[in-house]
Write an enzyme that holds these catalytic residues in place. Sequence first.
Site, PDB file in Angstrom:
ATOM      1  N   SER A 231       0.760  -1.260   0.012  1.00  0.00           N
ATOM      2  CA  SER A 231      -0.088   0.048  -0.045  1.00  0.00           C
ATOM      3  C   SER A 231       0.825   1.235  -0.005  1.00  0.00           C
ATOM      4  CB  SER A 231      -0.912   0.107   1.329  1.00  0.00           C
ATOM      5  OG  SER A 231      -1.892   0.986   1.031  1.00  0.00           O
ATOM      6  N   ASP A 457      -8.704  -4.375  -6.067  1.00  0.00           N
ATOM      7  CA  ASP A 457      -8.315  -3.770  -4.958  1.00  0.00           C
ATOM      8  C   ASP A 457      -9.039  -2.328  -4.827  1.00  0.00           C
ATOM      9  OD1 ASP A 457      -6.849  -1.909  -3.034  1.00  0.00           O
ATOM     10  OD2 ASP A 457      -5.151  -3.265  -3.637  1.00  0.00           O
ATOM     11  N   HIS A 487      -7.621  -5.618  -0.765  1.00  0.00           N
ATOM     12  CA  HIS A 487      -6.249  -4.741  -0.668  1.00  0.00           C
ATOM     13  C   HIS A 487      -5.070  -5.608  -0.735  1.00  0.00           C
ATOM     14  CE1 HIS A 487      -4.322  -0.876  -0.483  1.00  0.00           C
ATOM     15  NE2 HIS A 487      -4.077  -1.336   1.183  1.00  0.00           N
TER      16      HIS A 487
END
Length: 518
Positions: A231, A457, A487
């Site tokens: 991320s 995602d 995610h």
Amino acid sequence: MPNPSQSRAAALTLTAAVLISLLAGCSDGSKDKDGDGDLTAQKLSWKECPAPSESEGGGNAPSPLPGGTEWECATMKAPLDWADPKGDTIGLALIRAKTSGEPSKRIGSLIFNFGGPGGSGVTTLPAFGEDYAALRTRYDLVSFDPRGVGRSAGVKCEDDQQLDEFFQQDATPDDAAEQKEFLQNTRNFNAACEKNSGTILPHVRTTDAARDMDLMRQVLGDAKLHYFGISYGTELGGVYAHLFPKNVGRAVFDAVVDPTQNPEQSSLGQAKGFQLALDNFAEDCTSKVEDCPIGDTPQDVKDRIAKLLKDLEVKPIPGVFPRELTQTAATSGIAQALYSKDFWEYLTEGLEQAYDGDGKVLMLLADSMNGRDANGQYSNLVPANISINCADDKPRYTPDFVVSRLPQFRAASPLFGDYLAWGMVSCTDWAVAGAADHPNVAAGGAAPILVVGNTGDPATPYEGARKMVEALGKGVGVELTYKGQGHGAYDSKNKCVQGAVNGYLLEGTIPPAGTVCS
């Protein structure tokens, strides 16, 4: 991860902006103020890990890994201000688990950043430690609280009671009076950050954290930085590769931030991403053999959610006593559940209960997103997230600008559009100027970086992986696609993804560009 306090909606993935520092490479030979010598030569004192601090999220000390390996913790000194490397220092909290393999086959340390910005690596790595057992056969697994986070000079803003009120507020103001109240709440929060953490606020940019990682590399004794970024951790890794291309070892980026977007573009992309995840959730629920308890068709599911949120704006329902589930809290809870397909069952349960007047499950999901534990204590996830984003991001958006963009955001997501649009004002009254519109991750000459994008995602939309590959430069980024939900990709347990990632990190075998896993 939508949140009224954040300039983009996700505490696990927001674009940040960086400038090329005039001090590139200055981690070599920096001194600490007390005259202890070269910071790169400092010796870390690894000890038994304490229980996480309140700012790290609280809880118990990490349990040993299967086989009995204990987690060890240490504190590394780093300059408070990288522009003054001989000045004051701060302590950065580190955690590691030593390799389980033969010493002769050890590659070095593998440093993890799990995102945010604002997430505590010291608490997150042990929580997922077993998932990286294969990687520990040749690496010491290492993570850290980045500056401004947790035990690393953690940013402090409002107290727990004030945060309860802050996360309950109406984050989608409909008229001038509601706008005034929302903006005043934002100013109050930002002023509290400046009052309680003014010293650290100018020094929490992503470039600062990247320089910390290069110092960490040297202190750990590695010639190259071996890295696993997830991320926002992909953005941090990209900035590191830009500043220190020759120091990049084997690196993997998973759940990839688009480094070409400014905050507005990122927020709009997340609106589309969360809407896609909601669409997929509704389709999944209504396509099962058994009846979907929250709607007859995908559109019916979404229509009922929209009605619930509209009703909650007028009349909240009981949540976690004594708090009520407001529209804002419910939206946060729904977004949290969309981060992983494993959470979809909790979203179904939470919605079913909310339709019957019980908001507890959705509120617990919102609490998880906001860093609130069962005792009502907050980690510093959100204050750190806002502080890093606002120090990184140059744009400062006005209420009039947000209003002008609402139609575009609503078209991208009827459910999350307003929420994400209004989140753009979070940095408007911030005490520290933002650095740039978006990060520079050009890393010509760096070793190959495996870039893994997930088509489903919600927080870091799939398109960001291709943009990262292009921005890193020719011969650096190697794209791998995972056709999945949630995610990130590696922790989905997909054997194709894990095989490719493990093959590169353990053996140096990079998969062919364009590889697709499903």
